[in-house]
Design a protein around this motif. Structure first.
Motif, short mmCIF file in Angstrom:
data_model
loop_
_atom_site.label_atom_id
_atom_site.label_comp_id
_atom_site.label_asym_id
_atom_site.label_seq_id
_atom_site.Cartn_x
_atom_site.Cartn_y
_atom_site.Cartn_z
N MET A 1 0.84 -1.17 0.00
CA MET A 1 0.00 0.00 0.00
C MET A 1 0.88 1.24 0.00
O MET A 1 1.76 1.38 0.84
N PRO A 2 0.69 2.16 -0.95
CA PRO A 2 1.49 3.36 -1.00
C PRO A 2 1.25 4.26 0.21
O PRO A 2 0.17 4.25 0.78
N THR A 3 2.26 5.02 0.57
CA THR A 3 2.17 5.94 1.68
C THR A 3 2.30 7.36 1.16
O THR A 3 3.13 7.62 0.30
N GLY A 25 6.77 11.41 -17.32
CA GLY A 25 6.44 11.22 -18.72
C GLY A 25 5.14 11.90 -19.07
O GLY A 25 4.47 12.48 -18.21
N THR A 26 4.73 11.80 -20.33
CA THR A 26 3.51 12.43 -20.79
C THR A 26 2.27 11.78 -20.19
O THR A 26 1.39 12.45 -19.67
N TYR A 27 2.20 10.46 -20.25
CA TYR A 27 1.00 9.75 -19.81
C TYR A 27 1.07 9.26 -18.37
O TYR A 27 0.04 9.08 -17.73
N ILE A 28 2.26 9.01 -17.87
CA ILE A 28 2.43 8.57 -16.49
C ILE A 28 3.72 9.14 -15.93
O ILE A 28 4.58 9.60 -16.67
N THR A 29 3.85 9.05 -14.62
CA THR A 29 5.12 9.27 -13.96
C THR A 29 5.47 7.92 -13.36
O THR A 29 4.70 7.34 -12.60
N ARG A 62 2.15 -1.40 -11.89
CA ARG A 62 1.88 -0.87 -10.55
C ARG A 62 2.87 0.20 -10.14
O ARG A 62 2.78 0.72 -9.03
N ASN A 63 3.81 0.57 -10.99
CA ASN A 63 4.77 1.63 -10.69
C ASN A 63 4.27 3.00 -11.16
O ASN A 63 5.01 3.96 -11.13
N VAL A 64 3.03 3.08 -11.56
CA VAL A 64 2.48 4.30 -12.14
C VAL A 64 2.02 5.28 -11.07
O VAL A 64 1.36 4.90 -10.11
N ALA A 65 2.39 6.53 -11.27
CA ALA A 65 1.85 7.64 -10.49
C ALA A 65 1.32 8.64 -11.51
O ALA A 65 1.89 8.78 -12.60
N LEU A 66 0.23 9.30 -11.20
CA LEU A 66 -0.37 10.24 -12.14
C LEU A 66 -0.34 11.65 -11.59
O LEU A 66 -0.72 11.89 -10.44
N THR A 67 0.10 12.57 -12.42
CA THR A 67 0.02 13.99 -12.10
C THR A 67 -1.20 14.55 -12.82
O THR A 67 -1.82 13.86 -13.64
N SER A 68 -1.53 15.78 -12.55
CA SER A 68 -2.68 16.38 -13.24
C SER A 68 -2.42 16.46 -14.75
O SER A 68 -3.34 16.25 -15.54
N SER A 69 -1.18 16.73 -15.14
CA SER A 69 -0.89 16.78 -16.58
C SER A 69 -0.98 15.39 -17.21
O SER A 69 -1.35 15.26 -18.38
N LEU A 110 -7.98 4.93 -15.34
CA LEU A 110 -8.17 6.20 -14.66
C LEU A 110 -9.06 6.02 -13.43
O LEU A 110 -8.81 6.65 -12.39
N SER A 111 -10.05 5.18 -13.52
CA SER A 111 -10.91 4.92 -12.36
C SER A 111 -10.13 4.30 -11.21
O SER A 111 -10.36 4.64 -10.05
N ARG A 112 -9.21 3.39 -11.52
CA ARG A 112 -8.40 2.74 -10.49
C ARG A 112 -7.36 3.68 -9.89
O ARG A 112 -6.99 3.52 -8.73
N ASN A 113 -6.86 4.61 -10.69
CA ASN A 113 -5.69 5.39 -10.26
C ASN A 113 -5.93 6.86 -9.97
O ASN A 113 -4.97 7.59 -9.73
N THR A 114 -7.15 7.31 -10.01
CA THR A 114 -7.45 8.69 -9.64
C THR A 114 -8.60 8.68 -8.66
O THR A 114 -9.46 7.80 -8.68
#
Length: 120
Positions: A1-3, A25-29, A62-69, A110-114
């Motif tokens: 679980m991420p902290t 990156g463009t689509y993910i961090t 599972r290494n994906v993080a999303l920014t607003s961009s 997007l539903s899973r990660n935002t």
């Protein structure tokens, strides 16, 4: 679980101790953890622990993080897919199926990660 770390001093200690590999990156961090990476080049040798960005699988990793961009880029991708699906004359059935599948995959991602999916 991420902290989630909000204390700046604690974040600095974690960054120094863990030495995270973050690749924007463009689509993910990518917050690269080789034990979870789908793009891992090799477990041994010169490239151990380094991502192979050419093999990136952002919708499954599972290494994906999303920014607003990043979410804006995905929303733009969804908008492009919607325009292509609505185009006249209609696309061939196989292309329609593939685009609709891609759209569903992005929407689920997007539903899973935002916390608030930005999909239509």
């Amino acid at each position: 679980m991420p902290t989630v770390v909000t204390d700046e001093r604690r974040l600095k200690r974690i960054m120094e101790r863990e030495d995270p590999a973050v690749y924007p990156g463009t689509y993910i961090t990518c917050v690269h953890d080789h034990s979870k990476a789908l793009c891992e080049r090799a477990r041994r040798g010169r490239f151990e622990g380094l991502p192979d960005h050419g093999q990136c699988q952002p919708l499954a990793c599972r290494n994906v993080a999303l920014t607003s961009s990043n979410t804006e880029a995905w929303q733009s991708e969804l908008d492009r897919i919607d325009r292509r699906l609505a185009a006249r004359p209609p696309l061939p059935p196989l292309m329609q199926h593939r685009l609709a599948s891609r759209r569903a995959e992005i929407t689920a991602f997007l539903s899973r990660n935002t916390s608030s999916p930005e999909t239509t």
